[in-house]
Design a protein around this motif. Sequence first.
Motif, PDB file in Angstrom:
ATOM      1  N   TYR A 179       0.968  -1.431   0.007  1.00 24.55           N
ATOM      2  CA  TYR A 179      -0.145  -0.068  -0.248  1.00 24.55           C
ATOM      3  C   TYR A 179       0.936   1.243  -0.054  1.00 24.55           C
ATOM      4  O   TYR A 179       0.683   2.117  -0.659  1.00 24.55           O
ATOM      5  N   ARG A 180       1.883   1.216   0.915  1.00 25.23           N
ATOM      6  CA  ARG A 180       2.765   2.495   1.102  1.00 25.23           C
ATOM      7  C   ARG A 180       3.614   2.755  -0.357  1.00 25.23           C
ATOM      8  O   ARG A 180       3.534   3.895  -0.858  1.00 25.23           O
ATOM      9  N   LEU A 181       4.069   1.601  -0.683  1.00 25.09           N
ATOM     10  CA  LEU A 181       4.877   1.799  -2.227  1.00 25.09           C
ATOM     11  C   LEU A 181       4.111   2.161  -3.376  1.00 25.09           C
ATOM     12  O   LEU A 181       4.188   3.046  -4.309  1.00 25.09           O
ATOM     13  N   LEU A 182       2.783   1.617  -3.431  1.00 25.07           N
ATOM     14  CA  LEU A 182       2.124   2.006  -4.540  1.00 25.07           C
ATOM     15  C   LEU A 182       1.361   3.321  -4.279  1.00 25.07           C
ATOM     16  O   LEU A 182       1.469   3.941  -5.315  1.00 25.07           O
ATOM     17  N   TYR A 183       1.154   3.769  -2.997  1.00 28.72           N
ATOM     18  CA  TYR A 183       0.479   5.065  -2.751  1.00 28.72           C
ATOM     19  C   TYR A 183       1.683   6.150  -3.225  1.00 28.72           C
ATOM     20  O   TYR A 183       1.339   7.280  -3.946  1.00 28.72           O
ATOM     21  N   ALA A 184       2.811   6.089  -2.883  1.00 28.47           N
ATOM     22  CA  ALA A 184       3.941   6.943  -3.094  1.00 28.47           C
ATOM     23  C   ALA A 184       4.310   6.871  -4.812  1.00 28.47           C
ATOM     24  O   ALA A 184       4.349   7.800  -5.439  1.00 28.47           O
ATOM     25  N   GLY A 185       4.263   5.817  -5.449  1.00 30.49           N
ATOM     26  CA  GLY A 185       4.382   5.572  -6.985  1.00 30.49           C
ATOM     27  C   GLY A 185       3.373   6.335  -7.697  1.00 30.49           C
ATOM     28  O   GLY A 185       3.637   6.819  -8.615  1.00 30.49           O
ATOM     29  N   VAL A 186       2.009   6.155  -7.334  1.00 23.83           N
ATOM     30  CA  VAL A 186       1.050   6.799  -8.056  1.00 23.83           C
ATOM     31  C   VAL A 186       1.000   8.464  -7.694  1.00 23.83           C
ATOM     32  O   VAL A 186       0.879   8.989  -8.628  1.00 23.83           O
ATOM     33  N   THR A 187       1.364   8.536  -6.636  1.00 23.01           N
ATOM     34  CA  THR A 187       1.249  10.061  -6.091  1.00 23.01           C
ATOM     35  C   THR A 187       2.548  10.771  -7.024  1.00 23.01           C
ATOM     36  O   THR A 187       2.089  12.030  -7.486  1.00 23.01           O
ATOM     37  N   TYR A 188       3.544  10.244  -6.881  1.00 22.09           N
ATOM     38  CA  TYR A 188       4.689  11.139  -7.401  1.00 22.09           C
ATOM     39  C   TYR A 188       5.044  10.521  -8.777  1.00 22.09           C
ATOM     40  O   TYR A 188       5.994  11.588  -9.337  1.00 22.09           O
ATOM     41  N   GLY A 189       4.642   9.605  -9.350  1.00 19.80           N
ATOM     42  CA  GLY A 189       4.958   9.097 -10.571  1.00 19.80           C
ATOM     43  C   GLY A 189       6.301   8.798 -11.077  1.00 19.80           C
ATOM     44  O   GLY A 189       6.749   9.119 -12.028  1.00 19.80           O
ATOM     45  N   ASP A 190       7.004   8.436  -9.861  1.00 17.83           N
ATOM     46  CA  ASP A 190       8.494   8.254 -10.345  1.00 17.83           C
ATOM     47  C   ASP A 190       8.637   6.574 -10.511  1.00 17.83           C
ATOM     48  O   ASP A 190       7.613   5.971 -10.714  1.00 17.83           O
ATOM     49  N   SER A 191       9.781   6.092 -10.724  1.00 14.68           N
ATOM     50  CA  SER A 191      10.047   4.839 -11.037  1.00 14.68           C
ATOM     51  C   SER A 191      10.070   3.832  -9.829  1.00 14.68           C
ATOM     52  O   SER A 191      10.200   2.725 -10.121  1.00 14.68           O
ATOM     53  N   GLY A 192       9.513   4.363  -8.624  1.00 12.57           N
ATOM     54  CA  GLY A 192       9.440   3.489  -7.564  1.00 12.57           C
ATOM     55  C   GLY A 192      10.619   3.704  -6.539  1.00 12.57           C
ATOM     56  O   GLY A 192      10.802   2.745  -5.693  1.00 12.57           O
ATOM     57  N   ASP A 193      11.449   4.493  -6.913  1.00 13.69           N
ATOM     58  CA  ASP A 193      12.678   4.809  -6.193  1.00 13.69           C
ATOM     59  C   ASP A 193      12.580   5.917  -5.192  1.00 13.69           C
ATOM     60  O   ASP A 193      13.734   6.330  -4.581  1.00 13.69           O
ATOM     61  N   ASN A 194      11.692   6.511  -5.010  1.00 13.45           N
ATOM     62  CA  ASN A 194      11.252   7.708  -4.174  1.00 13.45           C
ATOM     63  C   ASN A 194      12.146   8.934  -4.545  1.00 13.45           C
ATOM     64  O   ASN A 194      12.591   9.775  -3.789  1.00 13.45           O
ATOM     65  N   ARG A 195      12.612   8.939  -5.993  1.00 11.82           N
ATOM     66  CA  ARG A 195      13.430   9.952  -6.409  1.00 11.82           C
ATOM     67  C   ARG A 195      12.877  11.290  -6.368  1.00 11.82           C
ATOM     68  O   ARG A 195      13.289  12.524  -5.828  1.00 11.82           O
ATOM     69  N   VAL A 196      11.469  11.477  -6.683  1.00 11.89           N
ATOM     70  CA  VAL A 196      10.478  12.647  -6.479  1.00 11.89           C
ATOM     71  C   VAL A 196      10.659  13.172  -4.970  1.00 11.89           C
ATOM     72  O   VAL A 196      10.723  14.245  -4.798  1.00 11.89           O
ATOM     73  N   GLN A 197      10.186  12.556  -4.107  1.00 13.47           N
ATOM     74  CA  GLN A 197      10.075  12.694  -2.701  1.00 13.47           C
ATOM     75  C   GLN A 197      11.341  13.195  -2.224  1.00 13.47           C
ATOM     76  O   GLN A 197      11.725  14.104  -1.522  1.00 13.47           O
ATOM     77  N   GLY A 198      12.558  12.415  -2.751  1.00 12.88           N
ATOM     78  CA  GLY A 198      14.171  12.777  -2.224  1.00 12.88           C
ATOM     79  C   GLY A 198      14.124  14.204  -2.825  1.00 12.88           C
ATOM     80  O   GLY A 198      14.878  15.071  -2.029  1.00 12.88           O
ATOM     81  N   SER A 199      13.993  14.483  -4.183  1.00 14.94           N
ATOM     82  CA  SER A 199      14.009  15.652  -4.476  1.00 14.94           C
ATOM     83  C   SER A 199      13.522  17.051  -3.625  1.00 14.94           C
ATOM     84  O   SER A 199      14.147  18.165  -3.374  1.00 14.94           O
ATOM     85  N   ILE A 200      12.293  16.744  -3.566  1.00 20.11           N
ATOM     86  CA  ILE A 200      11.375  17.522  -2.619  1.00 20.11           C
ATOM     87  C   ILE A 200      11.981  18.084  -1.544  1.00 20.11           C
ATOM     88  O   ILE A 200      12.286  19.197  -0.731  1.00 20.11           O
ATOM     89  N   ASP A 201      12.539  16.911  -0.976  1.00 17.41           N
ATOM     90  CA  ASP A 201      13.124  17.184   0.524  1.00 17.41           C
ATOM     91  C   ASP A 201      14.299  17.851   0.505  1.00 17.41           C
ATOM     92  O   ASP A 201      14.750  18.680   1.376  1.00 17.41           O
ATOM     93  N   THR A 202      14.975  17.772  -0.695  1.00 12.95           N
ATOM     94  CA  THR A 202      16.254  18.291  -0.750  1.00 12.95           C
ATOM     95  C   THR A 202      16.021  19.973  -1.042  1.00 12.95           C
ATOM     96  O   THR A 202      16.855  20.757  -0.320  1.00 12.95           O
ATOM     97  N   VAL A 203      15.082  20.423  -1.717  1.00 13.73           N
ATOM     98  CA  VAL A 203      14.653  21.601  -1.939  1.00 13.73           C
ATOM     99  C   VAL A 203      14.298  22.235  -0.792  1.00 13.73           C
ATOM    100  O   VAL A 203      14.583  23.451  -0.244  1.00 13.73           O
ATOM    101  N   LEU A 204      13.302  21.561   0.075  1.00 12.37           N
ATOM    102  CA  LEU A 204      12.818  22.120   1.350  1.00 12.37           C
ATOM    103  C   LEU A 204      14.197  22.382   2.334  1.00 12.37           C
ATOM    104  O   LEU A 204      14.114  23.355   2.958  1.00 12.37           O
TER     105      LEU A 204
END
Length: 405
Positions: free
Chosen positions: A225-250
Amino acid sequence: MTLAKGAGLEELARAYFARQGFVALRSVSIQFEEEEVTDVDVWLYGRQGGGIRTRALVDVKDKKSPKAFERIMWARGMQLALSCDRAVVTTTDTNAKVTRFAQHQKVALLTAAYLRHWAGDDDILKERLSLEELTASIQSYGGHKQDGDWLKQIAAAKSGVVSLAPYPAFNRAIASFRFFAERAATRPQHREQALRGAFLSAALACMALDAALERLTFEEPKARYRLLYAGVTYGDSGDNRVQGSIDTVLSVISRGVKNGRALARQTSDALEEMFAEVRAEIIAEFFAKEQNSALLFPIARELESRAHARAREGLIGLSIEAKSIIGVFADFVGAKRTALLSEEFVTAAPASLTASPSPSGKIQAKAPQGSQSPVSATDTDDSNATAEENAKSDKDGDSNSPTLL
Protein backbone atom coordinates in the motif's frame (compact mmCIF):
# COMPACT_ATOMS: atom_id res chain seq x y z
CA MET A 1 -11.82 -2.88 -44.70
CA THR A 2 -9.13 -4.51 -46.83
CA LEU A 3 -5.80 -4.23 -45.07
CA ALA A 4 -2.57 -3.35 -46.81
CA LYS A 5 -0.10 -6.18 -47.27
CA GLY A 6 2.14 -5.28 -44.34
CA ALA A 7 -0.74 -4.39 -42.02
CA GLY A 8 -2.40 -7.74 -42.68
CA LEU A 9 0.71 -9.66 -41.59
CA GLU A 10 1.07 -7.42 -38.52
CA GLU A 11 -2.50 -8.23 -37.52
CA LEU A 12 -1.83 -11.92 -38.05
CA ALA A 13 1.33 -11.76 -35.91
CA ARG A 14 -0.59 -9.87 -33.23
CA ALA A 15 -3.35 -12.48 -33.26
CA TYR A 16 -0.84 -15.34 -33.05
CA PHE A 17 0.83 -14.00 -29.91
CA ALA A 18 -2.48 -12.97 -28.37
CA ARG A 19 -3.56 -16.60 -28.68
CA GLN A 20 -0.37 -17.53 -26.79
CA GLY A 21 -1.60 -15.49 -23.82
CA PHE A 22 0.12 -12.14 -24.35
CA VAL A 23 -1.33 -8.65 -24.43
CA ALA A 24 -0.32 -7.75 -27.98
CA LEU A 25 -0.35 -4.15 -29.25
CA ARG A 26 0.28 -2.97 -32.78
CA SER A 27 2.23 0.12 -33.84
CA VAL A 28 3.71 1.39 -30.57
CA SER A 29 5.79 4.55 -30.73
CA ILE A 30 9.07 4.67 -28.79
CA GLN A 31 9.70 8.16 -27.41
CA PHE A 32 12.46 9.89 -25.50
CA GLU A 33 11.66 13.20 -23.79
CA GLU A 34 8.58 13.64 -25.99
CA GLU A 35 10.57 13.01 -29.19
CA GLU A 36 9.67 10.00 -31.31
CA VAL A 37 12.64 7.69 -31.80
CA THR A 38 11.11 4.81 -33.75
CA ASP A 39 8.17 2.45 -33.51
CA VAL A 40 7.59 -1.24 -32.81
CA ASP A 41 5.29 -3.20 -35.13
CA VAL A 42 3.95 -5.44 -32.32
CA TRP A 43 4.65 -5.12 -28.59
CA LEU A 44 4.06 -8.09 -26.30
CA TYR A 45 3.49 -8.16 -22.56
CA GLY A 46 2.98 -11.40 -20.66
CA ARG A 47 2.71 -12.65 -17.11
CA GLN A 48 3.88 -16.13 -16.12
CA GLY A 49 3.37 -15.94 -12.39
CA GLY A 50 3.34 -13.58 -9.47
CA GLY A 51 6.85 -12.23 -9.97
CA ILE A 52 7.60 -13.01 -13.61
CA ARG A 53 6.77 -10.67 -16.50
CA THR A 54 7.78 -11.03 -20.14
CA ARG A 55 8.26 -8.16 -22.57
CA ALA A 56 9.01 -8.74 -26.24
CA LEU A 57 8.96 -6.90 -29.54
CA VAL A 58 8.04 -8.20 -32.98
CA ASP A 59 9.37 -6.67 -36.17
CA VAL A 60 7.17 -7.50 -39.17
CA LYS A 61 8.17 -7.15 -42.81
CA ASP A 62 5.96 -8.47 -45.61
CA LYS A 63 8.03 -7.55 -48.67
CA LYS A 64 9.57 -9.27 -51.66
CA SER A 65 12.97 -8.02 -50.48
CA PRO A 66 12.58 -8.06 -46.68
CA LYS A 67 16.28 -7.45 -45.88
CA ALA A 68 16.01 -10.09 -43.18
CA PHE A 69 19.63 -9.81 -41.95
CA GLU A 70 19.18 -6.08 -41.39
CA ARG A 71 15.87 -6.55 -39.58
CA ILE A 72 17.39 -9.17 -37.29
CA MET A 73 20.16 -6.77 -36.30
CA TRP A 74 17.62 -3.97 -35.76
CA ALA A 75 15.41 -6.19 -33.60
CA ARG A 76 18.39 -7.33 -31.52
CA GLY A 77 19.47 -3.75 -30.97
CA MET A 78 15.95 -2.71 -29.95
CA GLN A 79 15.75 -5.65 -27.56
CA LEU A 80 18.87 -4.45 -25.78
CA ALA A 81 17.85 -0.79 -25.84
CA LEU A 82 14.42 -1.48 -24.36
CA SER A 83 15.57 -4.27 -22.01
CA CYS A 84 13.14 -6.72 -23.58
CA ASP A 85 13.21 -10.42 -22.79
CA ARG A 86 12.74 -11.50 -26.39
CA ALA A 87 12.90 -10.17 -29.93
CA VAL A 88 11.05 -11.72 -32.87
CA VAL A 89 11.33 -11.01 -36.58
CA THR A 90 8.48 -11.97 -38.88
CA THR A 91 9.65 -12.14 -42.48
CA THR A 92 8.90 -13.63 -45.88
CA ASP A 93 12.53 -14.76 -46.20
CA THR A 94 12.93 -18.54 -45.73
CA ASN A 95 16.66 -18.72 -46.46
CA ALA A 96 18.43 -21.18 -44.14
CA LYS A 97 21.26 -18.68 -43.63
CA VAL A 98 18.76 -16.18 -42.26
CA THR A 99 17.55 -18.76 -39.74
CA ARG A 100 21.08 -19.53 -38.57
CA PHE A 101 21.93 -15.84 -38.30
CA ALA A 102 18.79 -15.20 -36.21
CA GLN A 103 19.73 -18.04 -33.86
CA HIS A 104 23.25 -16.66 -33.53
CA GLN A 105 21.82 -13.25 -32.56
CA LYS A 106 19.32 -14.85 -30.15
CA VAL A 107 16.41 -13.52 -32.17
CA ALA A 108 13.39 -15.71 -32.86
CA LEU A 109 12.38 -16.02 -36.51
CA LEU A 110 8.72 -16.36 -37.44
CA THR A 111 8.07 -16.74 -41.15
CA ALA A 112 5.05 -15.36 -42.92
CA ALA A 113 4.42 -18.79 -44.40
CA TYR A 114 4.19 -20.32 -40.91
CA LEU A 115 1.75 -17.65 -39.74
CA ARG A 116 -0.51 -18.09 -42.75
CA HIS A 117 -0.45 -21.86 -42.36
CA TRP A 118 -1.31 -21.41 -38.68
CA ALA A 119 -4.26 -19.20 -39.57
CA GLY A 120 -5.47 -21.61 -42.22
CA ASP A 121 -8.97 -20.88 -43.46
CA ASP A 122 -10.12 -19.39 -40.15
CA ASP A 123 -11.41 -15.84 -40.25
CA ILE A 124 -9.02 -14.80 -37.48
CA LEU A 125 -8.71 -11.23 -38.68
CA LYS A 126 -12.49 -10.85 -38.94
CA GLU A 127 -13.06 -11.55 -35.26
CA ARG A 128 -12.14 -8.02 -34.23
CA LEU A 129 -11.46 -4.55 -35.54
CA SER A 130 -7.96 -4.10 -36.89
CA LEU A 131 -5.91 -1.10 -35.84
CA GLU A 132 -6.84 0.59 -39.10
CA GLU A 133 -10.54 -0.09 -38.54
CA LEU A 134 -10.40 1.18 -34.96
CA THR A 135 -8.71 4.34 -36.24
CA ALA A 136 -11.40 4.74 -38.92
CA SER A 137 -14.11 4.31 -36.27
CA ILE A 138 -12.67 7.17 -34.21
CA GLN A 139 -12.19 9.29 -37.31
CA SER A 140 -15.91 8.88 -38.06
CA TYR A 141 -16.30 11.60 -35.42
CA GLY A 142 -15.36 14.58 -37.55
CA GLY A 143 -14.33 16.74 -34.61
CA HIS A 144 -12.08 14.21 -32.91
CA LYS A 145 -8.89 16.12 -33.66
CA GLN A 146 -10.17 19.51 -32.45
CA ASP A 147 -11.76 17.83 -29.43
CA GLY A 148 -8.46 16.98 -27.74
CA ASP A 149 -7.10 14.78 -30.58
CA TRP A 150 -8.51 11.36 -29.68
CA LEU A 151 -5.97 9.38 -31.68
CA LYS A 152 -3.07 11.24 -30.09
CA GLN A 153 -4.42 10.38 -26.65
CA ILE A 154 -4.36 6.67 -27.50
CA ALA A 155 -0.92 6.86 -29.11
CA ALA A 156 0.55 8.61 -26.06
CA ALA A 157 -0.88 6.00 -23.69
CA LYS A 158 0.47 3.14 -25.83
CA SER A 159 3.87 4.77 -26.05
CA GLY A 160 4.01 5.19 -22.28
CA VAL A 161 3.89 1.46 -21.49
CA VAL A 162 7.05 0.95 -23.56
CA SER A 163 8.92 4.25 -23.20
CA LEU A 164 8.36 5.04 -19.51
CA ALA A 165 8.84 3.41 -16.14
CA PRO A 166 5.70 1.66 -14.79
CA TYR A 167 4.30 4.42 -12.57
CA PRO A 168 4.71 7.26 -15.09
CA ALA A 169 3.25 4.92 -17.72
CA PHE A 170 0.26 4.28 -15.45
CA ASN A 171 -0.30 7.99 -14.90
CA ARG A 172 -0.15 8.68 -18.63
CA ALA A 173 -2.58 5.86 -19.43
CA ILE A 174 -4.96 6.93 -16.65
CA ALA A 175 -4.92 10.49 -18.02
CA SER A 176 -6.04 9.07 -21.36
CA PHE A 177 -8.71 7.04 -19.54
CA ARG A 178 -9.99 10.21 -17.85
CA PHE A 179 -10.14 11.97 -21.21
CA PHE A 180 -12.26 9.27 -22.82
CA ALA A 181 -14.42 8.73 -19.74
CA GLU A 182 -15.37 12.40 -19.85
CA ARG A 183 -16.12 12.15 -23.59
CA ALA A 184 -18.28 9.06 -23.00
CA ALA A 185 -20.41 11.16 -20.64
CA THR A 186 -20.55 14.36 -22.71
CA ARG A 187 -20.49 13.09 -26.31
CA PRO A 188 -23.41 10.62 -26.34
CA GLN A 189 -23.50 10.36 -30.14
CA HIS A 190 -19.85 9.26 -30.07
CA ARG A 191 -20.02 7.15 -26.92
CA GLU A 192 -19.05 3.99 -28.80
CA GLN A 193 -15.76 5.51 -29.94
CA ALA A 194 -15.16 7.01 -26.49
CA LEU A 195 -15.70 3.63 -24.85
CA ARG A 196 -13.20 2.03 -27.19
CA GLY A 197 -10.63 4.65 -26.20
CA ALA A 198 -11.49 4.34 -22.50
CA PHE A 199 -11.25 0.54 -22.44
CA LEU A 200 -7.98 0.52 -24.38
CA SER A 201 -6.53 3.17 -22.05
CA ALA A 202 -7.72 1.19 -19.02
CA ALA A 203 -6.05 -1.93 -20.44
CA LEU A 204 -2.79 -0.01 -20.77
CA ALA A 205 -3.16 1.31 -17.21
CA CYS A 206 -3.64 -2.27 -16.01
CA MET A 207 -0.48 -3.34 -17.84
CA ALA A 208 1.57 -0.51 -16.35
CA LEU A 209 0.29 -1.12 -12.83
CA ASP A 210 0.89 -4.85 -13.16
CA ALA A 211 4.47 -4.09 -14.22
CA ALA A 212 4.89 -1.83 -11.18
CA LEU A 213 3.65 -4.60 -8.91
CA GLU A 214 6.29 -6.96 -10.27
CA ARG A 215 8.71 -5.53 -7.69
CA LEU A 216 6.16 -5.73 -4.89
CA THR A 217 5.10 -9.34 -5.32
CA PHE A 218 6.53 -10.56 -2.04
CA GLU A 219 5.88 -7.44 0.02
CA GLU A 220 3.43 -7.39 2.91
CA PRO A 221 0.07 -5.66 2.22
CA LYS A 222 1.00 -2.59 4.30
CA ALA A 223 4.29 -2.15 2.44
CA ARG A 224 2.52 -2.70 -0.89
CA TYR A 225 0.00 0.00 0.00
CA ARG A 226 2.72 2.46 1.00
CA LEU A 227 4.82 1.86 -2.13
CA LEU A 228 1.81 1.94 -4.45
CA TYR A 229 0.60 5.16 -2.88
CA ALA A 230 3.99 6.82 -3.31
CA GLY A 231 4.45 5.55 -6.85
CA VAL A 232 1.06 6.73 -8.09
CA THR A 233 1.30 10.04 -6.22
CA TYR A 234 4.75 11.08 -7.35
CA GLY A 235 4.89 9.20 -10.64
CA ASP A 236 8.51 8.15 -10.27
CA SER A 237 10.00 4.75 -11.02
CA GLY A 238 9.43 3.49 -7.49
CA ASP A 239 12.74 4.72 -6.10
CA ASN A 240 11.28 7.73 -4.22
CA ARG A 241 13.44 10.05 -6.31
CA VAL A 242 10.73 12.72 -6.55
CA GLN A 243 10.15 12.73 -2.80
CA GLY A 244 13.91 12.89 -2.24
CA SER A 245 14.22 15.88 -4.58
CA ILE A 246 11.40 17.66 -2.76
CA ASP A 247 13.06 17.03 0.60
CA THR A 248 16.35 18.40 -0.77
CA VAL A 249 14.71 21.61 -2.00
CA LEU A 250 12.86 22.11 1.29
CA SER A 251 16.13 21.61 3.18
CA VAL A 252 17.85 24.27 1.05
CA ILE A 253 14.99 26.70 1.65
CA SER A 254 15.03 26.01 5.39
CA ARG A 255 18.77 26.64 5.74
CA GLY A 256 19.56 29.21 3.07
CA VAL A 257 16.62 31.62 3.06
CA LYS A 258 15.59 34.22 5.62
CA ASN A 259 12.73 32.82 7.69
CA GLY A 260 13.46 29.61 5.77
CA ARG A 261 12.04 27.20 8.34
CA ALA A 262 8.62 28.83 8.26
CA LEU A 263 8.70 29.12 4.48
CA ALA A 264 9.79 25.49 4.06
CA ARG A 265 7.01 24.35 6.38
CA GLN A 266 4.41 26.33 4.43
CA THR A 267 5.76 24.98 1.15
CA SER A 268 5.68 21.42 2.48
CA ASP A 269 2.07 21.82 3.62
CA ALA A 270 1.07 23.20 0.22
CA LEU A 271 2.78 20.32 -1.58
CA GLU A 272 1.13 17.75 0.66
CA GLU A 273 -2.26 19.31 -0.03
CA MET A 274 -1.58 19.27 -3.76
CA PHE A 275 -0.46 15.63 -3.79
CA ALA A 276 -3.43 14.64 -1.61
CA GLU A 277 -5.71 15.74 -4.46
CA VAL A 278 -4.28 12.90 -6.56
CA ARG A 279 -6.30 10.49 -4.40
CA ALA A 280 -3.74 7.73 -4.85
CA GLU A 281 -5.18 5.94 -1.84
CA ILE A 282 -8.03 4.68 -4.06
CA ILE A 283 -5.57 2.78 -6.26
CA ALA A 284 -3.27 1.75 -3.41
CA GLU A 285 -6.03 0.41 -1.16
CA PHE A 286 -7.63 -1.70 -3.88
CA PHE A 287 -4.53 -3.15 -5.53
CA ALA A 288 -2.53 -3.68 -2.34
CA LYS A 289 -4.76 -6.75 -1.93
CA GLU A 290 -3.21 -9.69 -3.74
CA GLN A 291 -6.54 -11.07 -4.96
CA ASN A 292 -7.21 -7.76 -6.73
CA SER A 293 -3.72 -7.17 -8.14
CA ALA A 294 -3.84 -10.65 -9.66
CA LEU A 295 -6.71 -9.45 -11.86
CA LEU A 296 -4.69 -6.75 -13.62
CA PHE A 297 -3.22 -8.90 -16.38
CA PRO A 298 -6.35 -10.88 -17.35
CA ILE A 299 -8.45 -7.73 -17.22
CA ALA A 300 -5.92 -5.94 -19.44
CA ARG A 301 -6.44 -8.70 -22.00
CA GLU A 302 -10.23 -8.46 -21.69
CA LEU A 303 -10.39 -4.67 -21.99
CA GLU A 304 -7.98 -4.58 -24.95
CA SER A 305 -10.18 -7.13 -26.69
CA ARG A 306 -13.35 -5.17 -25.87
CA ALA A 307 -11.85 -2.01 -27.33
CA HIS A 308 -11.45 -3.81 -30.66
CA ALA A 309 -14.83 -5.58 -30.59
CA ARG A 310 -16.28 -5.59 -34.09
CA ALA A 311 -19.90 -5.26 -32.96
CA ARG A 312 -21.17 -2.61 -30.56
CA GLU A 313 -22.56 -5.40 -28.40
CA GLY A 314 -18.98 -6.49 -27.71
CA LEU A 315 -18.38 -3.26 -25.80
CA ILE A 316 -20.90 -4.15 -23.12
CA GLY A 317 -21.29 -7.11 -20.82
CA LEU A 318 -17.95 -6.75 -19.04
CA SER A 319 -17.04 -9.37 -16.47
CA ILE A 320 -17.66 -8.53 -12.82
CA GLU A 321 -13.93 -8.18 -12.26
CA ALA A 322 -13.52 -5.82 -15.22
CA LYS A 323 -16.41 -3.68 -13.97
CA SER A 324 -14.75 -3.49 -10.56
CA ILE A 325 -11.48 -2.23 -12.01
CA ILE A 326 -13.23 0.20 -14.35
CA GLY A 327 -15.13 1.44 -11.29
CA VAL A 328 -11.90 1.94 -9.32
CA PHE A 329 -10.32 3.85 -12.20
CA ALA A 330 -13.48 5.95 -12.61
CA ASP A 331 -13.47 6.84 -8.90
CA PHE A 332 -9.78 7.69 -9.10
CA VAL A 333 -10.22 10.17 -11.96
CA GLY A 334 -13.62 11.45 -10.80
CA ALA A 335 -15.56 10.08 -13.79
CA LYS A 336 -19.11 8.77 -13.93
CA ARG A 337 -19.35 5.00 -13.77
CA THR A 338 -22.64 4.96 -15.61
CA ALA A 339 -21.08 6.61 -18.66
CA LEU A 340 -18.64 3.70 -18.89
CA LEU A 341 -20.82 0.77 -17.85
CA SER A 342 -24.26 1.63 -19.22
CA GLU A 343 -25.53 -0.61 -22.04
CA GLU A 344 -27.47 2.23 -23.69
CA PHE A 345 -26.26 4.05 -26.78
CA VAL A 346 -27.59 7.23 -28.37
CA THR A 347 -28.09 7.30 -32.12
CA ALA A 348 -27.56 10.65 -33.82
CA ALA A 349 -30.66 12.21 -35.36
CA PRO A 350 -30.79 11.76 -39.16
CA ALA A 351 -30.25 14.75 -41.42
CA SER A 352 -33.81 14.66 -42.78
CA LEU A 353 -36.40 15.33 -40.14
CA THR A 354 -40.09 14.67 -40.27
CA ALA A 355 -42.08 17.85 -40.91
CA SER A 356 -45.12 18.57 -38.79
CA PRO A 357 -47.35 21.65 -38.51
CA SER A 358 -46.99 23.84 -35.46
CA PRO A 359 -49.95 25.24 -33.56
CA SER A 360 -49.46 28.49 -35.50
CA GLY A 361 -49.84 26.69 -38.80
CA LYS A 362 -46.16 26.87 -39.74
CA ILE A 363 -44.23 23.79 -40.73
CA GLN A 364 -41.66 22.75 -38.11
CA ALA A 365 -39.04 20.03 -38.19
CA LYS A 366 -39.75 17.19 -35.82
CA ALA A 367 -37.04 14.78 -34.77
CA PRO A 368 -37.89 11.08 -34.84
CA GLN A 369 -39.11 9.68 -31.55
CA GLY A 370 -36.30 8.63 -29.22
CA SER A 371 -33.61 10.64 -30.98
CA GLN A 372 -31.48 13.31 -29.36
CA SER A 373 -29.71 16.32 -30.70
CA PRO A 374 -26.05 15.66 -31.50
CA VAL A 375 -23.42 17.20 -29.25
CA SER A 376 -20.75 19.05 -31.17
CA ALA A 377 -17.10 19.25 -30.20
CA THR A 378 -17.43 22.95 -29.55
CA ASP A 379 -20.40 22.66 -27.19
CA THR A 380 -18.21 21.64 -24.27
CA ASP A 381 -19.84 23.89 -21.71
CA ASP A 382 -23.36 22.81 -22.61
CA SER A 383 -22.31 19.17 -22.63
CA ASN A 384 -20.70 19.46 -19.23
CA ALA A 385 -23.82 21.13 -17.88
CA THR A 386 -25.93 18.25 -19.18
CA ALA A 387 -23.53 15.76 -17.61
CA GLU A 388 -23.82 17.53 -14.25
CA GLU A 389 -27.62 17.42 -14.44
CA ASN A 390 -27.52 13.72 -15.22
CA ALA A 391 -25.15 13.13 -12.31
CA LYS A 392 -27.69 14.63 -9.89
CA SER A 393 -30.41 12.26 -11.07
CA ASP A 394 -28.31 9.07 -11.04
CA LYS A 395 -29.72 6.39 -8.79
CA ASP A 396 -27.20 3.68 -9.50
CA GLY A 397 -24.95 4.32 -6.52
CA ASP A 398 -21.90 5.65 -8.32
CA SER A 399 -20.17 6.42 -5.03
CA ASN A 400 -20.22 2.79 -3.84
CA SER A 401 -16.79 1.27 -3.30
CA PRO A 402 -15.97 -1.62 -5.67
CA THR A 403 -16.05 -5.05 -4.09
CA LEU A 404 -15.01 -8.44 -5.38
CA LEU A 405 -16.54 -11.70 -4.40
